[in-house]
Design an enzyme around this catalytic site. Structure first.
Site, short mmCIF file in Angstrom:
data_model
loop_
_atom_site.label_atom_id
_atom_site.label_comp_id
_atom_site.label_asym_id
_atom_site.label_seq_id
_atom_site.Cartn_x
_atom_site.Cartn_y
_atom_site.Cartn_z
N GLU A 147 2.98 -8.44 7.17
CA GLU A 147 2.36 -9.50 6.86
C GLU A 147 1.61 -10.21 5.22
O GLU A 147 1.10 -9.75 4.72
CB GLU A 147 0.87 -7.87 6.15
CG GLU A 147 0.92 -7.34 7.31
CD GLU A 147 -0.79 -6.04 6.89
OE1 GLU A 147 -1.01 -6.53 5.95
OE2 GLU A 147 -0.64 -4.91 8.07
N GLU A 171 0.58 -1.85 14.38
CA GLU A 171 -0.17 -0.59 12.96
C GLU A 171 -1.78 -1.01 13.95
O GLU A 171 -2.31 -1.94 14.36
CB GLU A 171 -0.13 -1.13 11.43
CG GLU A 171 1.29 -1.06 10.97
CD GLU A 171 0.90 -1.60 9.48
OE1 GLU A 171 -0.37 -1.66 9.17
OE2 GLU A 171 1.59 -1.61 9.39
N ASP A 205 0.66 -1.14 0.48
CA ASP A 205 -0.10 -0.37 -0.11
C ASP A 205 0.50 0.91 0.17
O ASP A 205 0.90 2.57 0.93
CB ASP A 205 -0.89 -0.41 1.64
CG ASP A 205 -2.15 0.82 1.55
OD1 ASP A 205 -2.62 1.56 0.59
OD2 ASP A 205 -2.51 1.74 2.19
N TYR A 228 -7.43 -3.08 12.52
CA TYR A 228 -7.94 -2.17 11.94
C TYR A 228 -9.41 -2.05 12.90
O TYR A 228 -10.29 -2.14 11.15
CB TYR A 228 -7.19 -1.54 10.29
CG TYR A 228 -6.19 -0.95 9.88
CD1 TYR A 228 -6.30 0.35 9.96
CD2 TYR A 228 -5.20 -1.96 9.76
CE1 TYR A 228 -4.93 0.81 9.73
CE2 TYR A 228 -3.98 -1.44 9.38
CZ TYR A 228 -3.59 -0.48 9.27
OH TYR A 228 -2.31 -0.46 9.60
C1 GCB Z 1 -1.53 -2.24 7.04
C2 GCB Z 1 -0.61 -2.06 5.85
C3 GCB Z 1 -0.22 -0.77 5.62
C4 GCB Z 1 -0.97 -0.12 4.87
C5 GCB Z 1 -2.35 -0.30 6.48
C6 GCB Z 1 -3.81 0.42 5.54
O1 GCB Z 1 -1.86 -3.64 6.84
O2 GCB Z 1 0.50 -3.14 6.79
O3 GCB Z 1 0.95 -0.71 4.57
O4 GCB Z 1 -0.89 1.09 4.68
O5 GCB Z 1 -2.17 -1.39 6.29
O6 GCB Z 1 -3.72 1.70 5.60
O7 GCB Z 1 -3.85 -0.20 4.82
#
Ligand code: GCB
Length: 637
Positions: free
Chosen positions: A443, A532, A202, A496
């Site tokens: 990941e 994260e 990403d 997330y």
């Molecule tokens: C993740 C990734 C990261 C992305 C982020 C997102 O899990 O490690 O590279 O930018 O999520 O914002 O989706």
């Protein structure tokens, strides 16, 4: 490699190069000079259908401008956002850089001088020529490479030196990160020869010469590498060192360690040994001690049979790192990561190294009370690690093993390249006190059967390269299906909740996050970092009650995560790293609005509401856990 990738990579013969020798950061000293040849270069993208014209017509043999149209290109910088041409922004394949430089006559005349050309990094494959003669090639972005060009310079025309660098950003199943080239064959929708690069990460695949290009000298018999490891007992610091010298088998080595006031505190003769420092000043992280980031200076002298002495000075921080089942210990004291994930990313320059940006980012991290960052998702410039050493910011140093999702990227060729990459990374970064842990990937599809073997090899190889630091990789897999976790020292989890899962439902975060932590800890009894978490916020978008993409929503997600962190950090959670420090560019897609907006700062480094929230939190945590000097106290606490 499939035919498609072969075409784009035409002419690069050996992909897996043997490791070069040491990779000391070039510095000046009484025996060494450095000449920065970054600046304005000329540039030409090879737009031929197979991207192979440059090699066929040997563009390196004559000035690039004689081969066709060229444009100005700054170095360091990604080339993608410099012009108004979408074709250059999205270009895939070989691009050519060239610069004429003058080499001081004394460097050429003195046969005892070794002249080295060094590229801080270029993405992804590079081939280097000097005056039309190939001097090296390198695979992989984000790490430096160099070539001894003394011979070529002395054989070819005088002091003028034409440097040509061809760089190719094509990613394959075996590169790090991996990618594939897809040729579109439906002629009703795509013209003949149309192809795209597919990736599973990403961030925008910026390309070009990303870090400074330097010429530097050493004597022929020179210090090739230095490795230090440090520990302490009571008030005695111990610095074990190992110096390798090339060009002389009998060089006499002398090592002197000086304190910040210039006082010599220990010295030794010989290429290996241990220095004892009484009343040691340890290297402490920012906000953990009233005098953080203490650096000694280690001067190494190597005198060869002919009497020539090479001198190299290395900053040394004395500290230890240990992991227990619930804690991360720095100098035997619990360390809690309250920090950020970053990207090397900015307007116009892309991933190009830029001092104003580096200093601004450190100022912002210190302003918000961050004590750490992860180099998501690749190694950052050495200058950034040096800043972290000097400011006491702790680093999780990550390799570009990001987006490993295709089972074919778990094969032997990929693994061999990944192991080599870790060797190059450890060789470059092993002496930085700020680096406290290696992350071998982000990941990966760690639930796929080959992942067990792959990560066992990768983690144990990394540990064999450096036994003084823990090793991890970052997972987003379910605890029950992750096959690599048994091998790591610290569990790093990305999640997330209320964003990719249950979008809009921040009320579920507490429950889901508690379950996440309890499951992982229950299974592995290893300390956990929330590596994260976050939510996109388009700056200036507001709503109450909060809705996704507003600044209020980002704040609410953060607050809900923090409530759980505050319980779990009393148990086994050892850190929290927000995704992300700043907004950053991605490839274009329907889930990205001109890039990823999960920054707490905008891409231009202005704070969103979330930045103020984190600032209060981080300073509050620092006040609880650290020893804050009065000058550092956050005024409103
Ligand atoms: C993740 C990734 C990261 C992305 C982020 C997102 O899990 O490690 O590279 O930018 O999520 O914002 O989706």
């Amino acid at each position: 490699m499939r035919a498609a990738e072969r075409l784009l990579l035409a002419a690069l013969c050996s992909v897996c190069q043997a490791l070069q020798d040491g990779m000391l950061f070039p510095t000046e000293s009484p025996s060494r000079e450095v000449k920065d040849v970054s600046g304005l270069w000329i540039f030409r993208a090879d737009e031929s259908p197979e991207r192979s014209r440059g090699f066929e017509q040997q563009w390196y043999k004559s000035p690039l401008a004689e081969t066709g149209p060229v444009i100005d290109m700054p170095v360091p910088s990604s080339y993608n956002d410099i012009t108004q041409d979408a074709q250059i922004r999205d270009f895939i394949g070989w691009v050519w850089y060239e610069k004429d430089v003058w080499v001081p006559a004394r460097w050429i005349q003195d046969r005892g001088t070794r002249i080295v050309l060094r590229v801080g990094s270029a993405h992804y494959y590079s081939v280097l020529w000097v005056n039309g003669v190939k001097v090296t090639e390198h695979v992989g972005g984000h790490l430096p490479f160099e070539a001894d060009i003394s011979g070529v310079l002395r054989q070819t025309s005088g002091n003028q030196c034409r440097i040509t660098i061809a760089v190719n950003n094509t990613l394959t199943l075996e590169t790090l990160p991996p990618g594939t080239i897809q040729y579109m064959t439906d002629r009703s929708r795509y013209p003949a020869g149309y192809f795209v690069q597919n990736t599973n990460f990403d961030f925008f695949n910026y390309a070009g010469i990303h870090r400074p290009v330097l010429l530097y000298t050493t004597p022929k018999a020179h210090i090739d590498d230095i490795t230090v490891e440090t520990t302490f007992s009571d008030n005695i610091g111990l610095v074990s060192f190992n110096v390798s010298v090339l060009g002389s088998s009998k060089a006499a080595v002398k090592v002197t360690l000086s304190a910040q006031d210039g006082r010599c505190v220990a010295s030794a003769d010989g290429s290996r040994g241990v220095l004892k420092v009484t009343d040691v000043n340890l290297w402490w992280p920012y906000l953990m001690h009233e005098n953080p980031a203490y650096l000694y200076s280690m001067e190494v002298q190597a005198t060869a049979e002919d009497g020539q002495t090479d001198v190299y000075t290395l900053p040394v921080g004395i500290r230890t790192v240990k992991v227990t089942s619930t804690q991360f210990l720095i100098n035997n004291k619990p360390f809690y990561f309250h920090g950020v994930n970053k990207h090397e990313d900015a307007d116009i320059r892309g991933k190009g190294f830029d001092w104003p940006l580096v200093v601004k980012d450190f100022n912002l991290m210190k302003w918000m009370g961050a004590n750490s960052f992860r180099t998501s998702h690749y190694p950052y410039a050495e200058e950034i690690l040096q800043m972290a050493d000097r400011h006491g910011i702790v680093i999780i140093d990550e390799c570009p093993g990001v987006g490993i999702k295709d089972i074919r990227s778990f094969g032997n060729v990929s693994l061999a390249h990944h192991l080599t990459f870790m060797e190059e990374l450890v060789r470059r970064d092993k002496n930085h006190p700020s680096v406290v842990m290696w992350s071998v990937a982000n990941e990966p599809a760690s639930e796929m059967p080959p992942a067990g073997f792959y990560f066992k090899e990768l983690v144990s190889h990394t540990r064999s390269l450096d036994s003084s630091r823990p090793v991890t990789y970052i997972t987003a897999s379910n605890y029950a299906r992750d096959l690599g976790a048994p091998y790591v020292d610290v569990i790093c989890v990305n999640s997330y909740f209320s964003w990719y899962q249950d979008p809009g439902h921040t009320e579920l975060i507490g429950l889901q996050l508690n379950t996440q932590f309890d499951n992982w800890y229950g299974k592995y009894q290893k300390p956990i970092i929330q590596s994260e978490y976050g939510a996109d916020a388009v700056p200036g978008l507001h709503s109450d009650p909060p809705m996704m993409f507003t600044e209020e929503y980002q704040k609410t997600v953060l607050q809900n995560y923090h409530n759980v962190f505050d319980q779990k950090r009393k148990e086994f959670v050892i850190g929290e790293l927000i995704w992300n420090f700043a907004d950053f560019m991605t490839s274009q897609s329907i889930i990205r609005v001109v890039g990823n907006k999960k920054g707490i700062f905008t891409r231009q480094r202005q704070p969103k509401a979330g930045a103020f929230l984190l600032r209060e939190r981080y300073w509050r945590i620092a006040n609880e856990t650290g020893v804050l000097p009065t000058w550092a106290r956050y005024p409103c606490l």
